[in-house]
Design a protein around this motif. Sequence first.
Motif, mmCIF file in Angstrom:
data_model
loop_
_atom_site.group_PDB
_atom_site.id
_atom_site.type_symbol
_atom_site.label_atom_id
_atom_site.label_comp_id
_atom_site.label_asym_id
_atom_site.label_seq_id
_atom_site.Cartn_x
_atom_site.Cartn_y
_atom_site.Cartn_z
ATOM 1 N N VAL A 31 23.183 -0.824 56.648
ATOM 2 C CA VAL A 31 23.373 0.363 56.147
ATOM 3 C C VAL A 31 24.104 1.005 57.197
ATOM 4 O O VAL A 31 23.555 1.388 58.216
ATOM 5 N N SER A 32 25.401 1.823 57.013
ATOM 6 C CA SER A 32 26.010 2.656 57.913
ATOM 7 C C SER A 32 25.422 4.021 58.294
ATOM 8 O O SER A 32 24.912 4.591 57.177
ATOM 9 N N VAL A 33 25.022 4.208 59.514
ATOM 10 C CA VAL A 33 24.545 5.690 59.862
ATOM 11 C C VAL A 33 25.313 6.149 61.164
ATOM 12 O O VAL A 33 26.067 5.116 61.505
ATOM 13 N N ASP A 34 25.328 7.356 61.307
ATOM 14 C CA ASP A 34 25.930 7.800 62.701
ATOM 15 C C ASP A 34 24.811 7.988 63.901
ATOM 16 O O ASP A 34 23.753 8.670 63.406
ATOM 17 N N LEU A 35 25.089 7.751 64.815
ATOM 18 C CA LEU A 35 24.269 8.204 65.990
ATOM 19 C C LEU A 35 25.047 8.883 67.152
ATOM 20 O O LEU A 35 25.817 8.130 67.694
ATOM 21 N N GLU A 36 24.861 10.103 67.045
ATOM 22 C CA GLU A 36 25.706 10.866 68.109
ATOM 23 C C GLU A 36 24.957 10.784 69.454
ATOM 24 O O GLU A 36 23.842 10.821 69.678
ATOM 25 N N GLY A 37 25.980 11.247 70.359
ATOM 26 C CA GLY A 37 25.268 11.581 71.870
ATOM 27 C C GLY A 37 25.836 10.767 72.677
ATOM 28 O O GLY A 37 25.521 9.310 72.558
ATOM 29 N N TYR A 38 25.670 10.967 74.041
ATOM 30 C CA TYR A 38 25.860 10.082 75.085
ATOM 31 C C TYR A 38 24.859 9.118 75.323
ATOM 32 O O TYR A 38 24.883 7.903 75.758
ATOM 33 N N TRP A 39 23.655 9.378 74.784
ATOM 34 C CA TRP A 39 22.450 8.613 75.149
ATOM 35 C C TRP A 39 22.000 7.662 74.011
ATOM 36 O O TRP A 39 20.770 7.216 73.866
ATOM 37 N N LYS A 40 22.972 7.456 73.222
ATOM 38 C CA LYS A 40 22.565 6.931 71.881
ATOM 39 C C LYS A 40 22.157 5.496 72.028
ATOM 40 O O LYS A 40 21.197 5.069 71.450
ATOM 41 N N THR A 41 22.564 4.675 73.150
ATOM 42 C CA THR A 41 21.972 3.614 73.561
ATOM 43 C C THR A 41 20.407 3.404 73.996
ATOM 44 O O THR A 41 19.950 2.227 74.142
ATOM 45 N N ASN A 42 19.880 4.519 74.283
ATOM 46 C CA ASN A 42 18.648 4.652 74.466
ATOM 47 C C ASN A 42 17.866 4.739 73.663
ATOM 48 O O ASN A 42 16.642 4.246 73.491
ATOM 49 N N LYS A 43 18.218 4.803 72.069
ATOM 50 C CA LYS A 43 17.603 5.161 70.912
ATOM 51 C C LYS A 43 16.927 3.714 70.458
ATOM 52 O O LYS A 43 17.702 2.816 70.345
ATOM 53 N N THR A 44 16.020 3.825 69.843
ATOM 54 C CA THR A 44 15.453 2.662 69.275
ATOM 55 C C THR A 44 14.946 3.038 67.714
ATOM 56 O O THR A 44 14.926 4.428 67.458
ATOM 57 N N ILE A 45 14.800 2.270 66.953
ATOM 58 C CA ILE A 45 14.194 2.509 65.479
ATOM 59 C C ILE A 45 12.733 3.426 65.579
ATOM 60 O O ILE A 45 12.663 4.381 64.730
ATOM 61 N N LYS A 46 12.106 3.291 66.792
ATOM 62 C CA LYS A 46 10.744 4.060 67.059
ATOM 63 C C LYS A 46 11.141 5.405 67.306
ATOM 64 O O LYS A 46 10.339 6.127 67.138
ATOM 65 N N THR A 47 12.237 5.724 67.949
ATOM 66 C CA THR A 47 12.579 6.964 68.215
ATOM 67 C C THR A 47 13.665 7.835 67.488
ATOM 68 O O THR A 47 14.000 9.071 67.716
ATOM 69 N N VAL A 48 13.827 7.194 66.358
ATOM 70 C CA VAL A 48 14.968 8.083 65.552
ATOM 71 C C VAL A 48 14.006 8.027 64.193
ATOM 72 O O VAL A 48 13.112 7.324 63.825
ATOM 73 N N ASN A 49 14.462 9.112 63.276
ATOM 74 C CA ASN A 49 13.961 9.206 62.113
ATOM 75 C C ASN A 49 14.990 8.579 60.945
ATOM 76 O O ASN A 49 16.158 9.055 60.680
ATOM 77 N N TYR A 50 14.655 7.272 60.603
ATOM 78 C CA TYR A 50 15.792 6.745 59.879
ATOM 79 C C TYR A 50 16.117 7.216 58.513
ATOM 80 O O TYR A 50 17.203 7.190 58.040
ATOM 81 N N THR A 51 15.068 7.823 57.808
ATOM 82 C CA THR A 51 15.355 8.852 56.452
ATOM 83 C C THR A 51 16.470 9.871 56.686
ATOM 84 O O THR A 51 17.350 9.925 56.070
ATOM 85 N N GLU A 52 15.945 10.575 58.002
ATOM 86 C CA GLU A 52 17.005 11.577 58.096
ATOM 87 C C GLU A 52 18.503 11.077 58.685
ATOM 88 O O GLU A 52 19.503 11.726 58.136
#
Length: 279
Positions: free
Chosen positions: A194-215
């Motif tokens: 499913v498509s979502v957007d992840l904004e910001g320069y540090w997006k490559t640092n993000k993992t499923i554990k550090t994002v709220n996928y519902t949001e």
Amino acid sequence: MRVQKLFIHELLFHVWIGIPFCSLVVKSVVSTDPSYVACKPRNCGSGPNISYPFYVEGAGADFCGLKGFRIICQESTPIFRTSKGPYIVTNISYENQSVRLVDLYVVNVNANCVIPRHKFAFDDESPFDFSSSHVNLQFFYSCDKSFTPPLETSLVAYASNSSRLSFVALVLSDGSLSGNHEMSNQYCGSEVAVSVDLEGYWKTNKTIKTVNYTELLMAGFSLVWYGDTCANCKTSGGRCGFQNNQSLCFCPDGPHPTHCGGKSPCILLSIISILIHVL
Ligand SMILES: *[C@@H]1O[C@H](CO)[C@@H](O)[C@H](O)[C@H]1NC(C)=O
Ligand SMILES: *[C@@H]1O[C@H](CO)[C@@H](O)[C@H](O)[C@H]1NC(C)=O
Ligand SMILES: *[C@@H]1O[C@H](CO)[C@@H](O)[C@H](O)[C@H]1NC(C)=O
Ligand SMILES: *[C@@H]1O[C@H](CO)[C@@H](O)[C@H](O)[C@H]1NC(C)=O
Ligand SMILES: *[C@@H]1O[C@H](CO)[C@@H](O)[C@H](O)[C@H]1NC(C)=O
Ligand SMILES: *[C@@H]1O[C@H](CO)[C@@H](O)[C@H](O)[C@H]1NC(C)=O
Ligand SMILES: *[C@@H]1O[C@H](CO)[C@@H](O)[C@H](O)[C@H]1NC(C)=O
């Protein structure tokens, strides 16, 4: 000499008096161009203002937008339909040429148990592309206990029970999706990206554990489009659209090729009347 002076006076008279006077008369006699009126920005009752290249289907103004930019007003909600399903249009930036979409089925369920079932797909000849913020949430539904997710995942507890588990992973590039497919398929009931957007320069640092996928799902994702912005027409006070398959700029005084304020009927009339005097 006198004749020449007289001629120049007459010429000035035509230019300085004739044009404004004629403009007044033309404005009061000729009503505002119907295509210009038809192409006014619209709104479904909520959501963004809709204008070129978008158009609202069934508003009698399909010629005000481009193929592929059709929006349907569904109970005051602007909906963009693809062959895979409906999306709510939450935001349009005409300046950035981007549109934000949210899966209608995602927002219509309890936020505590969002289970996306279909991926976004571009229709044939779609004018859109994903934005640079685009990433995927990969859901693995109803998996066997022996399934070892190929990526870092979170358990989707509300879609799991004691025998079948569901997971979600954050996939930063479309490339890493392809290989997983068959491997997970033999263990899981179904799988969807499913498509979502992840904004910001540090997006490559993000993992499923550090994002709220519902949001992320609730916020949707943006698409961009390229090409003619209608900027010249808009800044000159016009509205873009089509007539006889030709793109035009609809202005209060009628259609112009690219922008308003070109040759108006008054200037033409003045030129003609001057020519008549000269000849
Ligand atoms: C839509 O346009 C109207 C009139 O220009 C403006 O007042 C309003 O704020 C706009 N709405 C949105 C959501 O941009
Ligand atoms: C639309 O996007 C702009 C820029 O990101 C933002 O400022 C605005 O609040 C958004 N509008 C809505 C209705 O989400
Ligand atoms: C348009 O792009 C600029 C620069 O990237 C950004 O700051 C702004 O929020 C964007 N506007 C919308 C409505 O998306
Ligand atoms: C667990 O859920 C699956 C569907 O994902 C269902 O087929 C199965 O019957 C459920 N098992 C139990 C023990 O509830
Ligand atoms: C992201 O990772 C880079 C190294 O890959 C690190 O230097 C940076 O501090 C991290 N940023 C955040 C916000 O965690
Ligand atoms: C994620 O966001 C949703 C919606 O805002 C919220 O209900 C939920 O508590 C959040 N989950 C976590 C783990 O923060
Ligand atoms: C309009 O133009 C398109 C592509 O240039 C063409 O396929 C279509 O037949 C044209 N329609 C009419 C009514 O001329």
